[in-house]
Design a protein around this motif. Structure first.
Motif, PDB file in Angstrom:
ATOM      1  N   PHE A 254     -10.759  -6.229  -6.299  1.00  0.00           N
ATOM      2  CA  PHE A 254      -9.344  -5.890  -6.086  1.00  0.00           C
ATOM      3  C   PHE A 254      -9.180  -4.378  -6.253  1.00  0.00           C
ATOM      4  O   PHE A 254     -10.106  -3.691  -6.698  1.00  0.00           O
ATOM      5  N   ARG A 255      -8.039  -3.858  -5.836  1.00  0.00           N
ATOM      6  CA  ARG A 255      -7.780  -2.423  -5.981  1.00  0.00           C
ATOM      7  C   ARG A 255      -6.945  -2.191  -7.217  1.00  0.00           C
ATOM      8  O   ARG A 255      -6.000  -2.952  -7.466  1.00  0.00           O
ATOM      9  N   LEU A 256      -7.286  -1.168  -7.935  1.00  0.00           N
ATOM     10  CA  LEU A 256      -6.487  -0.792  -9.087  1.00  0.00           C
ATOM     11  C   LEU A 256      -5.184  -0.210  -8.535  1.00  0.00           C
ATOM     12  O   LEU A 256      -5.177   0.896  -7.991  1.00  0.00           O
ATOM     13  N   MET A 257      -4.118  -0.971  -8.641  1.00  0.00           N
ATOM     14  CA  MET A 257      -2.868  -0.503  -8.041  1.00  0.00           C
ATOM     15  C   MET A 257      -2.353   0.719  -8.800  1.00  0.00           C
ATOM     16  O   MET A 257      -2.503   0.814 -10.018  1.00  0.00           O
ATOM     17  N   GLY A 258      -1.762   1.667  -8.041  1.00  0.00           N
ATOM     18  CA  GLY A 258      -1.304   2.906  -8.671  1.00  0.00           C
ATOM     19  C   GLY A 258      -2.404   3.942  -8.792  1.00  0.00           C
ATOM     20  O   GLY A 258      -2.206   4.998  -9.383  1.00  0.00           O
ATOM     21  N   PHE A 259      -3.556   3.636  -8.219  1.00  0.00           N
ATOM     22  CA  PHE A 259      -4.666   4.594  -8.223  1.00  0.00           C
ATOM     23  C   PHE A 259      -5.054   4.938  -6.799  1.00  0.00           C
ATOM     24  O   PHE A 259      -5.074   4.070  -5.926  1.00  0.00           O
TER      25      PHE A 259
ATOM     26  N   HIS B  10      -4.981   7.898  -3.477  1.00  0.00           N
ATOM     27  CA  HIS B  10      -3.956   8.375  -2.561  1.00  0.00           C
ATOM     28  C   HIS B  10      -4.638   8.936  -1.327  1.00  0.00           C
ATOM     29  O   HIS B  10      -5.711   9.516  -1.435  1.00  0.00           O
ATOM     30  N   ARG B  11      -4.011   8.743  -0.186  1.00  0.00           N
ATOM     31  CA  ARG B  11      -4.582   9.268   1.046  1.00  0.00           C
ATOM     32  C   ARG B  11      -4.686  10.792   0.986  1.00  0.00           C
ATOM     33  O   ARG B  11      -5.637  11.391   1.467  1.00  0.00           O
ATOM     34  N   VAL B  12      -3.713  11.432   0.373  1.00  0.00           N
ATOM     35  CA  VAL B  12      -3.673  12.900   0.390  1.00  0.00           C
ATOM     36  C   VAL B  12      -4.144  13.504  -0.942  1.00  0.00           C
ATOM     37  O   VAL B  12      -4.930  14.444  -0.948  1.00  0.00           O
TER      38      VAL B  12
ATOM     39  N   LEU C 278       0.823  -1.212   0.000  1.00  0.00           N
ATOM     40  CA  LEU C 278       0.000   0.000   0.000  1.00  0.00           C
ATOM     41  C   LEU C 278       0.855   1.259   0.000  1.00  0.00           C
ATOM     42  O   LEU C 278       0.350   2.369  -0.081  1.00  0.00           O
ATOM     43  N   HIS C 279       2.175   1.103   0.103  1.00  0.00           N
ATOM     44  CA  HIS C 279       3.056   2.284   0.124  1.00  0.00           C
ATOM     45  C   HIS C 279       4.045   2.115  -1.034  1.00  0.00           C
ATOM     46  O   HIS C 279       3.655   2.172  -2.181  1.00  0.00           O
ATOM     47  N   GLY C 280       5.316   1.882  -0.741  1.00  0.00           N
ATOM     48  CA  GLY C 280       6.321   1.834  -1.817  1.00  0.00           C
ATOM     49  C   GLY C 280       6.279   0.560  -2.635  1.00  0.00           C
ATOM     50  O   GLY C 280       6.876   0.487  -3.704  1.00  0.00           O
TER      51      GLY C 280
HETATM   52  N1  CMC Z   1      -8.951   0.871  -6.617  1.00  0.00           N
HETATM   53  C1  CMC Z   1     -10.279   0.761  -6.393  1.00  0.00           C
HETATM   54  N2  CMC Z   1     -10.927   1.394  -5.398  1.00  0.00           N
HETATM   55  C2  CMC Z   1     -10.181   2.133  -4.559  1.00  0.00           C
HETATM   56  C3  CMC Z   1      -8.789   2.303  -4.725  1.00  0.00           C
HETATM   57  C4  CMC Z   1      -8.184   1.637  -5.808  1.00  0.00           C
HETATM   58  N3  CMC Z   1      -6.869   1.757  -6.019  1.00  0.00           N
HETATM   59  N4  CMC Z   1      -8.301   3.113  -3.761  1.00  0.00           N
HETATM   60  C5  CMC Z   1      -9.341   3.455  -3.001  1.00  0.00           C
HETATM   61  N5  CMC Z   1     -10.482   2.867  -3.480  1.00  0.00           N
HETATM   62  C6  CMC Z   1     -11.835   3.054  -2.967  1.00  0.00           C
HETATM   63  C7  CMC Z   1     -12.055   2.280  -1.679  1.00  0.00           C
HETATM   64  O1  CMC Z   1     -12.544   0.982  -1.921  1.00  0.00           O
HETATM   65  C8  CMC Z   1     -13.056   3.170  -0.975  1.00  0.00           C
HETATM   66  O2  CMC Z   1     -14.314   2.945  -1.573  1.00  0.00           O
HETATM   67  P1  CMC Z   1     -15.652   2.939  -0.652  1.00  0.00           P
HETATM   68  O3  CMC Z   1     -15.743   4.350  -0.112  1.00  0.00           O
HETATM   69  O4  CMC Z   1     -16.740   2.581  -1.589  1.00  0.00           O
HETATM   70  O5  CMC Z   1     -15.416   1.927   0.416  1.00  0.00           O
HETATM   71  C9  CMC Z   1     -12.622   4.584  -1.347  1.00  0.00           C
HETATM   72  O6  CMC Z   1     -11.979   4.439  -2.620  1.00  0.00           O
HETATM   73  C10 CMC Z   1     -11.681   5.249  -0.349  1.00  0.00           C
HETATM   74  O7  CMC Z   1     -10.572   4.360  -0.119  1.00  0.00           O
HETATM   75  P2  CMC Z   1      -9.740   4.271   1.220  1.00  0.00           P
HETATM   76  O8  CMC Z   1      -9.127   2.923   1.318  1.00  0.00           O
HETATM   77  O9  CMC Z   1     -10.612   4.730   2.363  1.00  0.00           O
HETATM   78  O10 CMC Z   1      -8.655   5.380   0.971  1.00  0.00           O
HETATM   79  P3  CMC Z   1      -7.280   5.531   1.757  1.00  0.00           P
HETATM   80  O11 CMC Z   1      -6.965   6.980   1.769  1.00  0.00           O
HETATM   81  O12 CMC Z   1      -7.337   4.831   3.073  1.00  0.00           O
HETATM   82  O13 CMC Z   1      -6.244   4.719   0.844  1.00  0.00           O
HETATM   83  C11 CMC Z   1      -4.568   4.123  -0.660  1.00  0.00           C
HETATM   84  C12 CMC Z   1      -5.268   5.285   0.060  1.00  0.00           C
HETATM   85  C13 CMC Z   1      -3.363   4.666  -1.447  1.00  0.00           C
HETATM   86  C14 CMC Z   1      -4.043   3.107   0.365  1.00  0.00           C
HETATM   87  C15 CMC Z   1      -5.579   3.441  -1.620  1.00  0.00           C
HETATM   88  O14 CMC Z   1      -6.076   4.362  -2.565  1.00  0.00           O
HETATM   89  C16 CMC Z   1      -5.006   2.223  -2.325  1.00  0.00           C
HETATM   90  O15 CMC Z   1      -5.010   1.111  -1.763  1.00  0.00           O
HETATM   91  N6  CMC Z   1      -4.456   2.411  -3.579  1.00  0.00           N
HETATM   92  C17 CMC Z   1      -3.814   1.340  -4.277  1.00  0.00           C
HETATM   93  C18 CMC Z   1      -2.402   1.182  -3.743  1.00  0.00           C
HETATM   94  C19 CMC Z   1      -1.476   2.279  -4.222  1.00  0.00           C
HETATM   95  O16 CMC Z   1      -1.458   2.636  -5.402  1.00  0.00           O
HETATM   96  N7  CMC Z   1      -0.654   2.775  -3.289  1.00  0.00           N
HETATM   97  C20 CMC Z   1       0.368   3.775  -3.593  1.00  0.00           C
HETATM   98  C21 CMC Z   1       0.103   5.050  -2.894  1.00  0.00           C
HETATM   99  S1  CMC Z   1       1.066   6.382  -3.595  1.00  0.00           S
HETATM  100  C22 CMC Z   1       2.670   6.043  -3.153  1.00  0.00           C
HETATM  101  C23 CMC Z   1       3.013   6.514  -1.806  1.00  0.00           C
HETATM  102  O17 CMC Z   1       2.976   7.747  -1.572  1.00  0.00           O
HETATM  103  O18 CMC Z   1       3.351   5.650  -0.984  1.00  0.00           O
END
Ligand code: CMC
Length: 434
Positions: A306-311, A313-315, A273-275
């Motif tokens: 599943f989650r679309l990886m690379g999509f 962001h918390r911020v 979920l991070h790097g």
């Molecule tokens: N694909 C599909 N749905 C998603 C995704 C995704 N990648 N990310 C978030 N959602 C949905 C999630 O299911 C939720 O939907 P609902 O409100 O219906 O339950 C909503 O969007 C909010 O998601 P969240 O998990 O509450 O958001 P978060 O801020 O806790 O998570 C995240 C942020 C980066 C962990 C998450 O977007 C994710 O898992 N992304 C995929 C992993 C990824 O690309 N990570 C790299 C982050 S950038 C690099 C870095 O800075 O480290």
């Protein structure tokens, strides 16, 4: 009354005026001190009110002057400089100096910084022996985390974290040695001999040398690829209070040496979920395999399978500015390396997702990892090296955050509270009677 917020406790009818603190901006980063909530009590022996915030989604854990992100507008600044300005005009080592010291270096400062980093790139021969002990298929990130932690035993003086001179020395070492350890981890996994640093080359060029040099007398990095890697390093250098920076500060707050603290931050970075996300992006794109299968995967992501990886962001609730720079840079890299077929799948995935209600409503945009993996792969890095490539430049961010934390008189050992939900006082029942 100005710059305060009034809270009324409806349980008791009491009113509390809590001061609001501000950073640079009044409308971005205003906070109350949660310790002020403690005065809100039911009775004298009540512990007082706390705030509940798992994942720190709305908690400022520190004051910081290093990196500013406005996630709604997709803005990222290091020390006041926009990321696209730095990626266009600067070099990683200059940006690293800026992040650490707060100002761009003057010429003599830059020369000294370069000299120090260049002359600490070697690792002790025993470090190499230590690395030899890893299994041939060990994940390079596991090797990196363990080896950086092991450096702690080579530099026992590093414990003096309150001493600025010691800190400076260890920062040089860490910034200089991370690429060497990373490259050795790669060569180990390939069964290739380790390559010593070449001090004539720049930071990214030398890293490429330590990775890819074979039998040639002198390795000459391709200029385009060297610059691309340098820009990737700039984009990954810091990102304010993310999971690994928070780990660095949290572990660092108990005052261990920076080697073990950086190892813990790198461990946090390792997670998918991070790097680790860029590794997952590549695996996902490979699994999708062809353009016609993209809609099916979008559907599955929307169904929560599943989650679309690379999509997402918390911020960032907008296009990640780092992803934009990489999307533009990718074709230049492919002119040298040949096109990475996965780019077409990535662009199609992005196109559909950016039009789709599910992603639009949740403000899910491509993040930095969406394009970095495709570029890394084109340069010739195996997928398992991706999080390692993130850890190298992020080291300066961790160290700057760590140093800022040590110099901040507000900071204490990180020790959150909890809302206890377990049993009250229980009787012990002997095993025969359970
Ligand atoms: N694909 C599909 N749905 C998603 C995704 C995704 N990648 N990310 C978030 N959602 C949905 C999630 O299911 C939720 O939907 P609902 O409100 O219906 O339950 C909503 O969007 C909010 O998601 P969240 O998990 O509450 O958001 P978060 O801020 O806790 O998570 C995240 C942020 C980066 C962990 C998450 O977007 C994710 O898992 N992304 C995929 C992993 C990824 O690309 N990570 C790299 C982050 S950038 C690099 C870095 O800075 O480290």
């Amino acid at each position: 009354m100005e710059n305060t917020v009034t809270i009324i406790d409806n349980r008791t009818g009491k009113k509390y005026d809590l001061p609001i603190m501000y950073g640079t901006y009044k409308t971005y980063g205003a906070a109350i001190r949660t310790a002020d909530l403690r005065q809100i009590k039911l009775s004298e022996d009540d512990f007082g009110l706390m705030s509940y915030d798992p994942g720190f989604t709305n908690t400022a854990s520190c004051k910081s002057a290093i990196t500013f992100i406005d996630g709604e507008r997709g803005i990222l600044h290091y020390r006041g400089y926009p990321i696209d300005l730095l990626a266009g005009k600067s070099s990683f080592l200059e940006v690293a100096y800026l992040i650490l010291h707060g100002e761009l270096p003057k010429k003599d400062e830059m020369d000294d910084w370069k000299h120090q980093i260049t002359h600490h790139t070697m690792v002790h021969e025993h470090v190499k022996k230590f690395m030899d002990g890893f299994h041939h298929d060990a994940h390079p990130m596991g090797i990196l985390v363990s080896t950086v932690a092991a450096l702690s035993t080579f530099y026992p003086a590093a414990k003096k974290v309150r001493d600025p001179e010691t800190r400076r020395q260890e920062i040089y070492r860490l910034v200089a040695k991370m690429p060497t350890i990373a490259a050795h981890a790669y060569r180990h996994s390939m069964g290739l001999p380790y390559v010593y640093p070449d001090n004539d080359l720049g930071y990214a060029g030398n890293f490429l040398n330590m990775l890819f040099k074979m039998t040639e007398v002198k390795y000459e990095p391709d200029e385009v690829l060297e610059r691309a890697l340098d820009v990737l390093f700039i984009l990954h250098a810091d990102h304010e209070q993310n999971c690994s920076a928070n780990t660095m500060r949290s572990v660092g707050s108990s005052l261990p040496d920076p080697y073990v603290a950086v190892a813990s931050a790198a461990a946090a970075l390792y997670g998918p979920l991070h790097g680790g996300a860029n590794e997952q992006v590549l695996r996902m794109l490979r699994e999708i395999g062809s353009l016609d299968r993209v809609p099916e995967y979008i559907k599955r992501a929307k169904a929560g399978e599943f989650r679309l990886m690379g999509f997402g962001h918390r911020v960032y609730k907008n296009y990640d500015p780092r992803a934009r720079i990489l999307r533009e840079m990718a074709p230049k890299v492919f002119e040298v390396t040949g096109k990475n077929e996965l780019l077409d799948i990535a662009i199609e995935l992005e196109r559909i997702a950016l039009e789709d209600e599910y992603f639009v409503d949740r403000k899910l945009y491509p993040n930095v990892d969406f394009y970095s993996g495709i570029i890394y792969q084109a340069i010739g890095f195996p997928v398992a090296m991706f999080p390692v490539l993130f850890a190298i430049p992020r080291t300066i961010g961790w160290l700057a955050q760590w140093q800022e934390m040590l110099d901040d008189s507000d900071q204490k050992i990180a020790r959150p509270r909890q809302v206890f939900t377990g049993y009250d006082n229980r009787e012990y029942v002997p095993v025969s009677k359970r």
